[in-house]
Scaffold this motif. Sequence first.
Motif, mmCIF file in Angstrom:
data_model
loop_
_atom_site.group_PDB
_atom_site.id
_atom_site.type_symbol
_atom_site.label_atom_id
_atom_site.label_comp_id
_atom_site.label_asym_id
_atom_site.label_seq_id
_atom_site.Cartn_x
_atom_site.Cartn_y
_atom_site.Cartn_z
ATOM 1 N N LYS A 783 4.527 3.870 11.446
ATOM 2 C CA LYS A 783 5.018 3.043 12.547
ATOM 3 C C LYS A 783 5.927 3.911 13.431
ATOM 4 O O LYS A 783 6.670 4.753 12.914
ATOM 5 N N THR A 784 5.871 3.704 14.716
ATOM 6 C CA THR A 784 6.721 4.475 15.636
ATOM 7 C C THR A 784 7.847 3.622 16.212
ATOM 8 O O THR A 784 8.459 3.978 17.214
ATOM 9 N N SER A 785 8.104 2.483 15.571
ATOM 10 C CA SER A 785 9.209 1.616 15.997
ATOM 11 C C SER A 785 10.018 1.216 14.766
ATOM 12 O O SER A 785 9.605 1.432 13.632
ATOM 13 N N LYS A 786 11.147 0.616 15.008
ATOM 14 C CA LYS A 786 12.038 0.217 13.909
ATOM 15 C C LYS A 786 11.384 -0.888 13.087
ATOM 16 O O LYS A 786 10.773 -1.808 13.630
ATOM 17 N N GLN A 787 11.522 -0.812 11.743
ATOM 18 C CA GLN A 787 10.881 -1.771 10.850
ATOM 19 C C GLN A 787 11.892 -2.373 9.884
ATOM 20 O O GLN A 787 13.008 -1.857 9.713
ATOM 21 N N SER A 788 11.471 -3.485 9.232
ATOM 22 C CA SER A 788 12.309 -4.150 8.229
ATOM 23 C C SER A 788 11.409 -4.658 7.120
ATOM 24 O O SER A 788 10.267 -5.089 7.374
ATOM 25 N N ILE A 789 11.924 -4.656 5.884
ATOM 26 C CA ILE A 789 11.097 -5.136 4.766
ATOM 27 C C ILE A 789 10.851 -6.640 4.868
ATOM 28 O O ILE A 789 9.901 -7.158 4.275
ATOM 29 N N SER A 790 11.686 -7.351 5.606
ATOM 30 C CA SER A 790 11.490 -8.798 5.757
ATOM 31 C C SER A 790 10.157 -9.107 6.425
ATOM 32 O O SER A 790 9.619 -10.199 6.273
ATOM 33 N N ALA A 791 9.624 -8.127 7.173
ATOM 34 C CA ALA A 791 8.333 -8.339 7.839
ATOM 35 C C ALA A 791 7.205 -8.473 6.833
ATOM 36 O O ALA A 791 6.134 -8.994 7.160
ATOM 37 N N MET A 792 7.408 -8.001 5.572
ATOM 38 C CA MET A 792 6.362 -8.084 4.552
ATOM 39 C C MET A 792 6.532 -9.284 3.637
ATOM 40 O O MET A 792 5.712 -9.515 2.748
ATOM 41 N N LEU A 793 7.606 -10.030 3.810
ATOM 42 C CA LEU A 793 7.907 -11.142 2.907
ATOM 43 C C LEU A 793 7.685 -12.483 3.584
ATOM 44 O O LEU A 793 7.441 -12.558 4.786
ATOM 45 N N SER A 794 7.777 -13.550 2.837
ATOM 46 C CA SER A 794 7.572 -14.952 3.224
ATOM 47 C C SER A 794 6.098 -15.311 3.098
ATOM 48 O O SER A 794 5.222 -14.437 2.991
ATOM 49 N N ASP A 795 5.837 -16.610 3.108
ATOM 50 C CA ASP A 795 4.461 -17.071 2.943
ATOM 51 C C ASP A 795 3.634 -16.823 4.210
ATOM 52 O O ASP A 795 2.412 -16.949 4.182
ATOM 53 N N ARG A 796 4.309 -16.482 5.315
ATOM 54 C CA ARG A 796 3.608 -16.096 6.544
ATOM 55 C C ARG A 796 4.227 -14.785 7.050
ATOM 56 O O ARG A 796 4.974 -14.772 8.030
ATOM 57 N N PRO A 797 3.929 -13.666 6.384
ATOM 58 C CA PRO A 797 4.571 -12.399 6.732
ATOM 59 C C PRO A 797 4.177 -11.923 8.128
ATOM 60 O O PRO A 797 3.046 -12.093 8.570
ATOM 61 N N LYS A 798 5.154 -11.316 8.798
ATOM 62 C CA LYS A 798 4.922 -10.777 10.135
ATOM 63 C C LYS A 798 4.010 -9.560 10.084
ATOM 64 O O LYS A 798 3.193 -9.336 10.978
ATOM 65 N N GLU A 799 4.157 -8.741 9.029
ATOM 66 C CA GLU A 799 3.330 -7.549 8.852
ATOM 67 C C GLU A 799 2.656 -7.621 7.475
ATOM 68 O O GLU A 799 3.135 -7.053 6.498
ATOM 69 N N PRO A 800 1.525 -8.318 7.355
ATOM 70 C CA PRO A 800 0.897 -8.504 6.030
ATOM 71 C C PRO A 800 -0.009 -7.346 5.602
ATOM 72 O O PRO A 800 -0.543 -7.382 4.497
ATOM 73 N N GLN A 801 -0.188 -6.320 6.449
ATOM 74 C CA GLN A 801 -1.157 -5.272 6.134
ATOM 75 C C GLN A 801 -0.816 -4.559 4.833
ATOM 76 O O GLN A 801 -1.669 -4.396 3.948
ATOM 77 N N LEU A 802 0.447 -4.080 4.693
ATOM 78 C CA LEU A 802 0.806 -3.315 3.501
ATOM 79 C C LEU A 802 0.680 -4.142 2.216
ATOM 80 O O LEU A 802 0.098 -3.663 1.231
ATOM 81 N N PRO A 803 1.219 -5.389 2.185
ATOM 82 C CA PRO A 803 0.992 -6.198 0.979
ATOM 83 C C PRO A 803 -0.495 -6.406 0.696
ATOM 84 O O PRO A 803 -0.924 -6.399 -0.460
ATOM 85 N N LEU A 804 -1.283 -6.560 1.745
ATOM 86 C CA LEU A 804 -2.716 -6.777 1.585
ATOM 87 C C LEU A 804 -3.384 -5.534 0.990
ATOM 88 O O LEU A 804 -4.216 -5.630 0.074
ATOM 89 N N TYR A 805 -2.991 -4.350 1.493
ATOM 90 C CA TYR A 805 -3.543 -3.112 0.955
ATOM 91 C C TYR A 805 -3.141 -2.939 -0.514
ATOM 92 O O TYR A 805 -3.962 -2.553 -1.360
ATOM 93 N N LEU A 806 -1.872 -3.211 -0.795
ATOM 94 C CA LEU A 806 -1.363 -3.000 -2.153
ATOM 95 C C LEU A 806 -2.041 -3.944 -3.144
ATOM 96 O O LEU A 806 -2.432 -3.529 -4.250
ATOM 97 N N VAL A 807 -2.208 -5.203 -2.775
ATOM 98 C CA VAL A 807 -2.730 -6.210 -3.697
ATOM 99 C C VAL A 807 -4.247 -6.118 -3.815
ATOM 100 O O VAL A 807 -4.807 -6.232 -4.921
ATOM 101 N N MET A 808 -4.925 -5.889 -2.700
ATOM 102 C CA MET A 808 -6.379 -6.004 -2.697
ATOM 103 C C MET A 808 -7.108 -4.657 -2.690
ATOM 104 O O MET A 808 -8.264 -4.586 -3.100
ATOM 105 N N ALA A 809 -6.450 -3.584 -2.182
ATOM 106 C CA ALA A 809 -7.146 -2.300 -2.074
ATOM 107 C C ALA A 809 -6.615 -1.258 -3.044
ATOM 108 O O ALA A 809 -7.356 -0.384 -3.482
ATOM 109 N N GLU A 810 -5.336 -1.332 -3.397
ATOM 110 C CA GLU A 810 -4.725 -0.350 -4.302
ATOM 111 C C GLU A 810 -3.989 -1.089 -5.418
ATOM 112 O O GLU A 810 -2.769 -1.024 -5.543
ATOM 113 N N GLU A 811 -4.752 -1.826 -6.206
ATOM 114 C CA GLU A 811 -4.145 -2.577 -7.303
ATOM 115 C C GLU A 811 -3.462 -1.603 -8.264
ATOM 116 O O GLU A 811 -4.013 -0.567 -8.624
#
Length: 914
Positions: A783-811
């Motif tokens: 990412k080339t902008s400021k980020q926060s881990i809160s973007a990956m949390l909650s039932d409607r995450p703002k940035e779901p890509q990394l959790p999706l990769y971790l859970v479904m592509a890199e178990e």
Amino acid sequence: MSVSLKFPQAPLSEVFERLDAGATVITPNRRLAVALKDKFNNDQVCRKNVAWFSADILPFSAFIARIYYDTLYSQRTSEFPLLLTPVQEQILWESVIQSSDAGKTLLRIPQTAQWVREAWQLAHAWQLFPVLKDFYSNEDGKAFQEWVTSYKRITSRNRQTDEVRVLDLIIKQYEYLEISKPACLICYGFDFFTPQQNSFLNKLRTTGCEVLAVNPLAEKRKSQSHTKRVASVSSQDEIYQAAKWARARLESDNTARIGIVVPALASYRGTIQRIFHSIMMPEVRYVLPGSTDQVLPFNISLGMALSAYPLINMALMILKLMGRELEFEQVSHLLRSPFLVGGEEEKSSRAMLDAKIRKYADPLMTLERLVVIIKHVGGQACPILVQCLSELLVFRQTKLPRTMNHAAFVQLVAEILQLVGFPGERSLDSTEYQTLKKWHEVMAEFVTLDNVKQKTSYAEAVRCLQRITSDTLFQPETPEVPIQILGVLEAAGMDFDHLWVMGLSDEQWPLRPHPNPFLPLELQRKAQLPLGSTLESFAYSQRLTENWLSSADEVIFSYPQHSDDRDGHELKPSPLIKSIMECALELPAYISHHSQIVKAGGLECVEDDHVPPLTDSVKQQAIKGGTAVIKDYAACPFRAWAKHRLNVESIAVPHTGLDAMERGSLVHDVLAQIWSKLKKKGKLVSISAESLDNMLLSAVKNSIQSMSKLRSSALSGRFSDVEERRLVSLVREWLEQEKKRSDFTVIATEDKRTIHVGGLMFNTRLDRVDELDNGQHIVIDYKTSKQSISAMLSDRPKEPQLPLYLVMAEEGAVGAAFAALKRGQMSFVAIVKDEGLLPGVKAFSDSNGCKQFRSWDELVETWRHDLTNLAIGFASGDVKVSPKDYPATCDYCDMQSFCRIGERMGGSNKTARI
């Protein structure tokens, strides 16, 4: 000075009798000549005549032109010089000014030439040259006299003259001209004569012609009992009132002649057209394409610039594109123009092509660049267009001369427009046909510029043609209509049954002085030029006001109470209409066409937040959009449905340079190249600074070269060098951050994967997967902008890509990390299982955002559950307009006009339909 009428007066009834006897009538303008000719013809009909000679009624300028051409084609042809057209005269003045010492310092020569030409005409019409030397001249005045000397020398050498001097020539030689001369000349509707006109009329009288004057308003002097003054809130409200008043008068008497006079007609033409259209015939605004055009009951005397008509605008855009860069918005209009070959056959595919090329287009486009981009994005859908543009490109490269004469340029234009199939394959309507005819007239006149200028370049010729078409006001001919909307000059001498004069505030009326800067102000005041001084402007406006009072049985004077400026300051009525009693008008309330439709229908409320779910056959294929589907559904279900099921997308706007997404793509590409070579942290640490710099520079050059194939203007010359230095510096700083980590191996970069979640299949691309020295994996996203881990949390995450990769592509992965590449703030923003996996990153259990999770497995399972629910919700057809965090979620969403979020918030998700 202004010369009052000094010729014998004749009543209006006598005019028609003298016309029958062969008299000639001259008027101050063409519109009054047409109106008088219509009156004459109606008079013949009333007399029950079945045939009569056409009345000889024409404007004063046309009368002088007729005398000139009759003389030119007589036996005395050799004694008369060639008459310059207004365009030739303008070009000659420009040439004179440009070649002078004073002209070399000017930035706007065409505009200066217009002022100089006006000064030249005024000086002749008001016979100022004999006394000009008696008045002090400033620098402008001295330059004017120098240019006049050059202009006279050139026209004398070439035996040329112009409209104002030809009248002096006719005055001098009139008694010797072997032409048909009128025995009686009637001057109809003149408020005053210039000294030059007066000299001409006196010459006619001394040579035996009877000269009479007729004031058509003299017999219609009305008392002010039929005159009212009306106040309106604003200019727009004033126009609405005038339109409703005109419609009411027309409905009460369909034979009534109604006049609307607007002193500032040029400024309000568009608004007047729109409002009168909506009041007079509101349903016409909503007719379907292909419907027969209906004749509106009003006509605006002031035409639009010829270049503003779509047909002419398209021709000019083609010519500009052949010679230089063109703004993309103009290119966009050009591609979708119906006046281009294949415009109807490829209408839909060209619209789609326009949307595609916007992603790669620059704000300014050349023909070469346009052809390259069209072929890249798939021009096979528009073969006719591609062939047309390719032929244009070949023509430009092989047949476009550097210099030519104007006749050759006109021939060149004909060839270019023939190549593009101008004016298209569909039949032209009446307006378009008349516009095309006017274009041919302009091109024919353009040829004659060779009489005043021998050579021109292609670019200069196109600029000249653009200026001519912009200065040429054109109004297509329409049937006679009862409502005439006129400017001040066009209304001179006209009479009506009902007259409304608007815009008479103290700021607009009386007219402001308009002295010419190239003539001494004292001379203009002494000569009493109508707009040469405040006193004469007031007197001129006063005469016009008095004439309006005599122009109709009912006269309405109106003014806006507030200005159109942003501050909307208060206005007062003009002092010329203050004596007229102000009153309110009782006008009918006309319902708009839209309101009529709404009133006729009934409102039905329906639940509109579900669509049919995805079918099994669709689920068996990869869903287009990848992980962006989950991201958009988490932000708002409606957004995901619109973008990924309806394929709705906003039209891109070409931009200068690189945008944030393009810069991010470059960073991704450079890092992918670097790690494909380094592989391990140990290699990064051991490589020499010089070797690393060379590797960086090579990767950056490759990335820039790849992107420049479609963004050449953004990455050309110095722009490429600047971007190269930026990337090298940014990536080098990031690699220093990577050196702080414990040993790792990059096992995947830009890795394509297929993942399954909630019964859906997505094709994804992982930026990077690292394997630690203990065999554990971490998924990394740049990412080339400021980020926060809160973007990956909650039932409607703002940035779901990394959790999706971790859970479904890199178990089994033990971390999901944003690699935040921001100058001076390089860091990993991550959720990891244990401390020490990444520099500066705590274990998830020590992070405030993850306190609710008792174990790493619970966190992963929560991600799996939430992401699965999002996928199921998308597949089920849920399309609620439900932004996660209104209004922040909607700030950069381009679906707002589709979902109508502004109407929905504060109410239910029900949609009102008629």
